[in-house]
Every structure is written in C-alpha cells, then in structure tokens.
Design a protein around this motif. Structure first.
Motif, PDB file in Angstrom:
ATOM      1  N   ALA A  91      -4.324   0.564  -8.518  1.00 51.44           N
ATOM      2  CA  ALA A  91      -4.994   1.508  -9.426  1.00 51.44           C
ATOM      3  C   ALA A  91      -5.704   2.606  -8.647  1.00 51.44           C
ATOM      4  CB  ALA A  91      -5.984   0.755 -10.318  1.00 51.44           C
ATOM      5  N   GLU A  92      -6.326   2.234  -7.533  1.00 55.96           N
ATOM      6  CA  GLU A  92      -7.006   3.231  -6.698  1.00 55.96           C
ATOM      7  C   GLU A  92      -6.009   4.226  -6.118  1.00 55.96           C
ATOM      8  OE1 GLU A  92      -9.115   0.679  -4.000  1.00 55.96           O
ATOM      9  OE2 GLU A  92     -10.627   0.171  -5.519  1.00 55.96           O
ATOM     10  N   ALA A  93      -4.814   3.765  -5.740  1.00 57.63           N
ATOM     11  CA  ALA A  93      -3.783   4.670  -5.234  1.00 57.63           C
ATOM     12  C   ALA A  93      -3.326   5.632  -6.328  1.00 57.63           C
ATOM     13  CB  ALA A  93      -2.598   3.877  -4.687  1.00 57.63           C
ATOM     14  N   GLU A 129       6.037  -0.525  -9.696  1.00 56.57           N
ATOM     15  CA  GLU A 129       6.818   0.258 -10.663  1.00 56.57           C
ATOM     16  C   GLU A 129       6.032   0.342 -11.963  1.00 56.57           C
ATOM     17  OE1 GLU A 129      10.668  -1.543 -11.096  1.00 56.57           O
ATOM     18  OE2 GLU A 129      11.275  -0.988  -9.067  1.00 56.57           O
ATOM     19  N   ALA A 130       6.454   1.251 -12.810  1.00 53.45           N
ATOM     20  CA  ALA A 130       5.766   1.441 -14.093  1.00 53.45           C
ATOM     21  C   ALA A 130       6.798   1.740 -15.172  1.00 53.45           C
ATOM     22  CB  ALA A 130       4.767   2.586 -13.985  1.00 53.45           C
ATOM     23  N   MET A 131       6.388   1.502 -16.408  1.00 52.69           N
ATOM     24  CA  MET A 131       7.194   1.866 -17.552  1.00 52.69           C
ATOM     25  C   MET A 131       6.293   2.347 -18.675  1.00 52.69           C
ATOM     26  SD  MET A 131       8.399  -1.913 -18.911  1.00 52.69           S
ATOM     27  CE  MET A 131       9.178  -1.357 -20.407  1.00 52.69           C
ATOM     28  N   VAL A 132       6.804   3.298 -19.455  1.00 55.14           N
ATOM     29  CA  VAL A 132       6.045   3.805 -20.586  1.00 55.14           C
ATOM     30  C   VAL A 132       6.273   2.849 -21.755  1.00 55.14           C
ATOM     31  CG1 VAL A 132       5.782   5.706 -22.228  1.00 55.14           C
ATOM     32  CG2 VAL A 132       6.245   6.189 -19.816  1.00 55.14           C
ATOM     33  N   LEU A 133       5.161   2.303 -22.284  1.00 55.43           N
ATOM     34  CA  LEU A 133       5.249   1.405 -23.426  1.00 55.43           C
ATOM     35  C   LEU A 133       5.356   2.206 -24.712  1.00 55.43           C
ATOM     36  CD1 LEU A 133       5.278  -1.489 -24.458  1.00 55.43           C
ATOM     37  CD2 LEU A 133       2.786  -1.461 -24.401  1.00 55.43           C
ATOM     38  N   TRP A 134       4.495   3.243 -24.830  1.00 50.95           N
ATOM     39  CA  TRP A 134       4.558   4.182 -25.956  1.00 50.95           C
ATOM     40  C   TRP A 134       4.514   5.572 -25.415  1.00 50.95           C
ATOM     41  CZ3 TRP A 134       1.443  -0.114 -27.681  1.00 50.95           C
ATOM     42  CH2 TRP A 134       1.945  -0.715 -28.829  1.00 50.95           C
ATOM     43  N   ARG A 170       0.835  -1.211   0.000  1.00 53.12           N
ATOM     44  CA  ARG A 170       0.000   0.000   0.000  1.00 53.12           C
ATOM     45  C   ARG A 170       0.870   1.261   0.000  1.00 53.12           C
ATOM     46  NH1 ARG A 170      -2.684  -3.440   3.403  1.00 53.12           N
ATOM     47  NH2 ARG A 170      -1.915  -2.401   5.287  1.00 53.12           N
ATOM     48  N   THR A 171       1.962   1.231   0.774  1.00 52.38           N
ATOM     49  CA  THR A 171       2.880   2.382   0.799  1.00 52.38           C
ATOM     50  C   THR A 171       3.514   2.586  -0.567  1.00 52.38           C
ATOM     51  OG1 THR A 171       3.350   2.061   3.146  1.00 52.38           O
ATOM     52  CG2 THR A 171       4.993   3.281   1.868  1.00 52.38           C
ATOM     53  N   ARG A 172       3.977   1.504  -1.155  1.00 52.81           N
ATOM     54  CA  ARG A 172       4.638   1.622  -2.469  1.00 52.81           C
ATOM     55  C   ARG A 172       3.652   1.975  -3.573  1.00 52.81           C
ATOM     56  NH1 ARG A 172       8.773  -3.060  -3.274  1.00 52.81           N
ATOM     57  NH2 ARG A 172       8.968  -1.958  -5.261  1.00 52.81           N
ATOM     58  N   ALA A 173       2.406   1.509  -3.470  1.00 52.85           N
ATOM     59  CA  ALA A 173       1.379   1.896  -4.449  1.00 52.85           C
ATOM     60  C   ALA A 173       1.109   3.395  -4.363  1.00 52.85           C
ATOM     61  CB  ALA A 173       0.102   1.095  -4.225  1.00 52.85           C
ATOM     62  N   ALA A 174       1.088   3.929  -3.143  1.00 52.54           N
ATOM     63  CA  ALA A 174       0.894   5.377  -2.969  1.00 52.54           C
ATOM     64  C   ALA A 174       2.057   6.150  -3.583  1.00 52.54           C
ATOM     65  CB  ALA A 174       0.737   5.716  -1.490  1.00 52.54           C
ATOM     66  N   GLU A 175       3.279   5.648  -3.408  1.00 51.44           N
ATOM     67  CA  GLU A 175       4.450   6.286  -4.016  1.00 51.44           C
ATOM     68  C   GLU A 175       4.358   6.245  -5.540  1.00 51.44           C
ATOM     69  OE1 GLU A 175       7.664   4.028  -2.332  1.00 51.44           O
ATOM     70  OE2 GLU A 175       7.485   5.024  -0.379  1.00 51.44           O
ATOM     71  N   LEU A 176       3.939   5.106  -6.072  1.00 50.73           N
ATOM     72  CA  LEU A 176       3.763   4.985  -7.519  1.00 50.73           C
ATOM     73  C   LEU A 176       2.708   5.969  -8.000  1.00 50.73           C
ATOM     74  CD1 LEU A 176       4.308   3.555 -10.232  1.00 50.73           C
ATOM     75  CD2 LEU A 176       2.595   1.852  -9.558  1.00 50.73           C
ATOM     76  N   ARG A 227       1.929   8.841  -6.745  1.00 51.44           N
ATOM     77  CA  ARG A 227       2.510  10.191  -6.782  1.00 51.44           C
ATOM     78  C   ARG A 227       3.421  10.356  -7.996  1.00 51.44           C
ATOM     79  NH1 ARG A 227       2.222   9.179  -1.286  1.00 51.44           N
ATOM     80  NH2 ARG A 227       4.382   8.443  -1.105  1.00 51.44           N
ATOM     81  N   ALA A 228       4.156   9.311  -8.342  1.00 48.27           N
ATOM     82  CA  ALA A 228       5.049   9.381  -9.503  1.00 48.27           C
ATOM     83  C   ALA A 228       4.278   9.493 -10.821  1.00 48.27           C
ATOM     84  CB  ALA A 228       5.961   8.155  -9.530  1.00 48.27           C
ATOM     85  N   LEU A 229       3.062   8.938 -10.870  1.00 44.67           N
ATOM     86  CA  LEU A 229       2.285   8.915 -12.125  1.00 44.67           C
ATOM     87  C   LEU A 229       1.188   9.986 -12.183  1.00 44.67           C
ATOM     88  CD1 LEU A 229       1.840   5.068 -12.669  1.00 44.67           C
ATOM     89  CD2 LEU A 229       3.463   6.619 -13.795  1.00 44.67           C
ATOM     90  N   ARG A 230       1.152  10.876 -11.213  1.00 49.12           N
ATOM     91  CA  ARG A 230       0.027  11.828 -11.172  1.00 49.12           C
ATOM     92  C   ARG A 230       0.121  12.934 -12.211  1.00 49.12           C
ATOM     93  NH1 ARG A 230       1.772  13.966  -5.395  1.00 49.12           N
ATOM     94  NH2 ARG A 230       3.481  15.275  -6.080  1.00 49.12           N
ATOM     95  N   ARG A 231       1.296  13.194 -12.758  1.00 49.58           N
ATOM     96  CA  ARG A 231       1.461  14.222 -13.780  1.00 49.58           C
ATOM     97  C   ARG A 231       2.209  13.632 -14.966  1.00 49.58           C
ATOM     98  NH1 ARG A 231      -1.892  15.883 -11.069  1.00 49.58           N
ATOM     99  NH2 ARG A 231      -1.947  17.714  -9.766  1.00 49.58           N
ATOM    100  N   PRO A 232       1.719  13.761 -16.173  1.00 46.85           N
ATOM    101  CA  PRO A 232       0.401  14.328 -16.453  1.00 46.85           C
ATOM    102  C   PRO A 232      -0.704  13.417 -15.915  1.00 46.85           C
ATOM    103  CG  PRO A 232       1.336  13.389 -18.461  1.00 46.85           C
ATOM    104  CD  PRO A 232       2.391  13.280 -17.396  1.00 46.85           C
ATOM    105  N   VAL A 233      -1.809  14.031 -15.580  1.00 42.98           N
ATOM    106  CA  VAL A 233      -2.937  13.295 -15.014  1.00 42.98           C
ATOM    107  C   VAL A 233      -3.375  12.220 -16.007  1.00 42.98           C
ATOM    108  CG1 VAL A 233      -5.343  13.446 -14.261  1.00 42.98           C
ATOM    109  CG2 VAL A 233      -3.714  15.236 -13.625  1.00 42.98           C
TER     110      VAL A 233
END
Length: 192
Positions: A67-69, A187-192, A37-43, A45-51
């Motif tokens: 996803a909810e985080a 973690e996340a990565m941009v596919l395109w 849950r902590t790491r999902a919240a961090e993720l 924050r990292a993905l909030r911009r652009p919305v």
C-alpha cells in the motif's frame, strides 16, 4: 448488492520469501521480499492514474508495504492509508508457517480438501465465509462513510481475503468462490 459509487480496485500484496518457499503465512506477519518490493513498486506505478482517492490496507506488513508503494507512486502521503485488521489474510490455524510439502505429508486429507478448492473452516482454518464477515464491512463502511460520485478506492489485501471480498460483493454463491479470478501477487483488478 448495488455497486458503490467508487471505482474499487482489489490489489494483492507483493511476494514474500515465504511465498517463494511455498510456506503458508496466514496471520503471521511476514515482510515483502526484495522481489516483492520491486513488484509492489511496479504495481504502484500501474495504479497511480487516476490517483487513488483512498487506499485501504490489511494491517499485516506485506500488505502495508505494498500500500505504501502504491501511495508513493501516486504522490500520496502514506500516513493517509487506512489500515484495518479486518482486511487480514485468512487465519490458517496450524498450517501457518508450514510448507505445502509438510502439510501434504502430515495432513493428506486436509491438504486434499484444500487442493480440491474447499474454502470452508477446517483444520483450524478460519474459512472464507468468516473472512468475508470481517472484510466486507471494512470496505462498505468506508463507501457509506464517504459517498462519492467518482473516485478510486484501492484495497490492498491477501489472496484468500481478495476471494472473499470479490465473492461476497459480487453476490456469487459461496460454493463458487474458489473458482473466482483473483489478483496474483502484486497484481490488481477492478471490482467495480
């Protein structure tokens, strides 16, 4: 395959108690751990911009919580998340609920195949080709249904499903999918 107009971000759910214990989850519905849950919240924050314009998620709890985080960090209503069973983790058959140690001791051949990067269907496992056949249409149907010139689409899923999506969408030969870089937990990565 031509790239869609969306910026597609593939995100993996946060850690669970089972992942810490080396236990295979597959389709078993396990929630995030406190660390998850902590790491999902961090993720988030990292993905909030652009919305994110849209968030798609596996229907399993660990992915939905992640996803909810992400939605919460971006100020989006979590009720707007598109949930799909097509984005579930690979079904792992009799491996589900068992630890790596257990499988290594009771199914040496299957475990050796898995360690060597075999992503096919064996030992009751679904296999990544089958995962791609159900996961890719979820993503592409969304892109066709809502064509855009810009916009961020975040797809929250699981390790093996992420590999299947990345391999299939990037037109990488099946035999190389086990070697693809994929997002780690939360973690996340941009596919395109």
């Amino acid at each position: 395959m031509a790239a869609p107009d969306w910026e597609i971000v593939i995100a993996r759910h946060g850690p669970t108690e089972w992942s810490r214990a080396g236990r295979f989850s597959g389709h078993i519905d396990i929630p995030l751990s406190a660390e998850g849950r902590t790491r999902a919240a961090e993720l988030g924050r990292a993905l909030r911009r652009p919305v994110p314009e849209r968030i798609l998620s596996s229907d399993l709890t660990r992915a939905r919580q992640t996803a909810e985080a992400i939605a919460g960090a971006a100020g989006l209503d979590p009720r707007g998340i598109t949930i799909s069973g097509g984005l579930r983790e690979e079904s792992l058959g009799s491996w589900e609920g068992r630890t790596r140690t257990h499988i290594a001791g009771t199914n040496r051949d299957g475990y050796a195949r898995w360690l060597a990067g075999d992503i096919g269907a064996f030992d009751g496992r679904e296999g990544l080709a089958a995962v791609a056949r159900r996961a890719v249409p979820v993503l592409l149907d969304h892109c066709v249904e809502r064509p855009r010139t810009t916009g961020r689409l975040v797809v929250v899923t699981h390790a093996n499903t992420a590999a299947a999506l990345i391999g299939a969408l990037a037109d990488i030969p099946f035999g190389h999918w086990a070697d693809l870089p994929c997002p780690g937990p939360a973690e996340a990565m941009v596919l395109w």
